[in-house]
Scaffold this motif. Sequence first.
Motif, PDB file in Angstrom:
ATOM      1  N   ALA A  35     -13.402  -7.525  -9.077  1.00 14.33           N
ATOM      2  CA  ALA A  35     -14.644  -8.290  -9.105  1.00 14.33           C
ATOM      3  C   ALA A  35     -15.165  -8.472 -10.528  1.00 14.33           C
ATOM      4  O   ALA A  35     -15.817  -9.468 -10.832  1.00 14.33           O
ATOM      5  N   GLU A  36     -14.848  -7.522 -11.417  1.00 11.83           N
ATOM      6  CA  GLU A  36     -15.277  -7.614 -12.812  1.00 11.83           C
ATOM      7  C   GLU A  36     -14.483  -8.673 -13.576  1.00 11.83           C
ATOM      8  O   GLU A  36     -15.002  -9.275 -14.504  1.00 11.83           O
ATOM      9  N   PHE A  37     -13.226  -8.887 -13.204  1.00  9.64           N
ATOM     10  CA  PHE A  37     -12.358  -9.741 -14.005  1.00  9.64           C
ATOM     11  C   PHE A  37     -12.126 -11.128 -13.410  1.00  9.64           C
ATOM     12  O   PHE A  37     -12.177 -12.125 -14.110  1.00  9.64           O
ATOM     13  N   TYR A  38     -11.821 -11.196 -12.127  1.00  4.31           N
ATOM     14  CA  TYR A  38     -11.582 -12.490 -11.504  1.00  4.31           C
ATOM     15  C   TYR A  38     -12.916 -13.217 -11.408  1.00  4.31           C
ATOM     16  O   TYR A  38     -13.907 -12.632 -11.012  1.00  4.31           O
ATOM     17  N   ARG A  39     -12.951 -14.468 -11.760  1.00  2.00           N
ATOM     18  CA  ARG A  39     -14.205 -15.217 -11.841  1.00  2.00           C
ATOM     19  C   ARG A  39     -14.439 -16.039 -10.576  1.00  2.00           C
ATOM     20  O   ARG A  39     -14.181 -17.226 -10.547  1.00  2.00           O
ATOM     21  N   GLY A  40     -14.903 -15.356  -9.550  1.00  2.00           N
ATOM     22  CA  GLY A  40     -15.184 -16.010  -8.285  1.00  2.00           C
ATOM     23  C   GLY A  40     -15.105 -15.012  -7.152  1.00  2.00           C
ATOM     24  O   GLY A  40     -14.711 -13.864  -7.354  1.00  2.00           O
ATOM     25  N   PRO A  41     -15.469 -15.436  -5.954  1.00  2.00           N
ATOM     26  CA  PRO A  41     -15.370 -14.548  -4.792  1.00  2.00           C
ATOM     27  C   PRO A  41     -13.907 -14.132  -4.577  1.00  2.00           C
ATOM     28  O   PRO A  41     -13.004 -14.953  -4.693  1.00  2.00           O
ATOM     29  N   THR A  42     -13.692 -12.849  -4.294  1.00  2.00           N
ATOM     30  CA  THR A  42     -12.329 -12.345  -4.142  1.00  2.00           C
ATOM     31  C   THR A  42     -12.154 -11.581  -2.843  1.00  2.00           C
ATOM     32  O   THR A  42     -13.114 -11.108  -2.230  1.00  2.00           O
ATOM     33  N   LYS A  43     -10.894 -11.462  -2.455  1.00  2.00           N
ATOM     34  CA  LYS A  43     -10.496 -10.638  -1.314  1.00  2.00           C
ATOM     35  C   LYS A  43      -9.217  -9.940  -1.727  1.00  2.00           C
ATOM     36  O   LYS A  43      -8.317 -10.554  -2.305  1.00  2.00           O
ATOM     37  N   CYS A  44      -9.134  -8.634  -1.471  1.00  2.00           N
ATOM     38  CA  CYS A  44      -7.926  -7.860  -1.763  1.00  2.00           C
ATOM     39  C   CYS A  44      -7.262  -7.464  -0.442  1.00  2.00           C
ATOM     40  O   CYS A  44      -7.941  -7.087   0.512  1.00  2.00           O
ATOM     41  N   LEU A  45      -5.934  -7.547  -0.436  1.00  2.00           N
ATOM     42  CA  LEU A  45      -5.150  -7.216   0.745  1.00  2.00           C
ATOM     43  C   LEU A  45      -4.044  -6.253   0.349  1.00  2.00           C
ATOM     44  O   LEU A  45      -3.409  -6.446  -0.691  1.00  2.00           O
ATOM     45  N   LEU A  46      -3.805  -5.230   1.147  1.00  2.00           N
ATOM     46  CA  LEU A  46      -2.682  -4.319   0.931  1.00  2.00           C
ATOM     47  C   LEU A  46      -1.685  -4.557   2.052  1.00  2.00           C
ATOM     48  O   LEU A  46      -2.025  -4.467   3.226  1.00  2.00           O
ATOM     49  N   ILE A  47      -0.444  -4.874   1.649  1.00  2.00           N
ATOM     50  CA  ILE A  47       0.587  -5.242   2.609  1.00  2.00           C
ATOM     51  C   ILE A  47       1.776  -4.301   2.451  1.00  2.00           C
ATOM     52  O   ILE A  47       2.261  -4.083   1.337  1.00  2.00           O
ATOM     53  N   SER A  48       2.231  -3.744   3.563  1.00  2.00           N
ATOM     54  CA  SER A  48       3.368  -2.817   3.521  1.00  2.00           C
ATOM     55  C   SER A  48       4.678  -3.588   3.422  1.00  2.00           C
ATOM     56  O   SER A  48       4.719  -4.806   3.613  1.00  2.00           O
ATOM     57  N   ASP A  49       5.757  -2.848   3.161  1.00  2.00           N
ATOM     58  CA  ASP A  49       7.073  -3.486   3.078  1.00  2.00           C
ATOM     59  C   ASP A  49       7.531  -4.023   4.429  1.00  2.00           C
ATOM     60  O   ASP A  49       8.467  -4.813   4.488  1.00  2.00           O
ATOM     61  N   GLN A  50       6.890  -3.621   5.497  1.00  2.00           N
ATOM     62  CA  GLN A  50       7.201  -4.142   6.829  1.00  2.00           C
ATOM     63  C   GLN A  50       6.359  -5.378   7.162  1.00  2.00           C
ATOM     64  O   GLN A  50       6.406  -5.869   8.284  1.00  2.00           O
ATOM     65  N   GLY A  51       5.580  -5.852   6.193  1.00  2.00           N
ATOM     66  CA  GLY A  51       4.745  -7.024   6.416  1.00  2.00           C
ATOM     67  C   GLY A  51       3.481  -6.742   7.184  1.00  2.00           C
ATOM     68  O   GLY A  51       2.879  -7.640   7.757  1.00  2.00           O
ATOM     69  N   GLU A  52       3.059  -5.485   7.199  1.00  2.00           N
ATOM     70  CA  GLU A  52       1.851  -5.094   7.922  1.00  2.00           C
ATOM     71  C   GLU A  52       0.658  -5.134   6.978  1.00  2.00           C
ATOM     72  O   GLU A  52       0.699  -4.557   5.902  1.00  2.00           O
ATOM     73  N   LEU A  53      -0.386  -5.815   7.395  1.00  2.00           N
ATOM     74  CA  LEU A  53      -1.620  -5.868   6.637  1.00  2.00           C
ATOM     75  C   LEU A  53      -2.358  -4.563   6.883  1.00  2.00           C
ATOM     76  O   LEU A  53      -2.862  -4.326   7.977  1.00  2.00           O
ATOM     77  N   GLN A  54      -2.370  -3.694   5.884  1.00  2.00           N
ATOM     78  CA  GLN A  54      -2.952  -2.358   6.040  1.00  2.00           C
ATOM     79  C   GLN A  54      -4.405  -2.287   5.613  1.00  2.00           C
ATOM     80  O   GLN A  54      -5.108  -1.357   5.976  1.00  2.00           O
TER      81      GLN A  54
END
Length: 147
Positions: A35-54
């Motif tokens: 949020a400090e660096f990207y200039r705009g609304p952001t969303k973070c996603l963590l994705i496993s090697d199995q393609g699972e949105l964790q």
Amino acid sequence: RSHICVGTMSCFGPPRTRLPDAVSADLERIVERVAEFYRGPTKCLLISDQGELQYESDGDVGADMKTVENLCILKRASLTAGQPVPAMHLRTENGVTSIYEAGDGHWMLAVCCEMHPTSAELFDGEAAEAIIREDLRELSASLATIA
């Protein structure tokens, strides 16, 4: 406040487990740093090697999940080919989507940011990588504890 994604995204499977507190804390720290660096609304996603949105951070950002999925595939291919790149950044007219390796090739962190086209064009991917590099190392160490 961020949360574990409870729904199934169209291109990702359901989460396989609840994340340990240390991983959640590392992700919260990364969300703040992003949020400090990207200039705009952001969303973070963590994705496993199995393609699972964790993990999916809060925010009203329209993340194009097919783009995220394709970038994850390309990022993993670079790791498999033995020519890894630190991160991948896709600039569009609506913003920037970045993919970072978050744990020995088994985890990917996606950052989706809506921004003005000029800001997206001027986005400095190398600087973004440098800013969150240590946070990604800590996240990688926490993720290594997951069986």
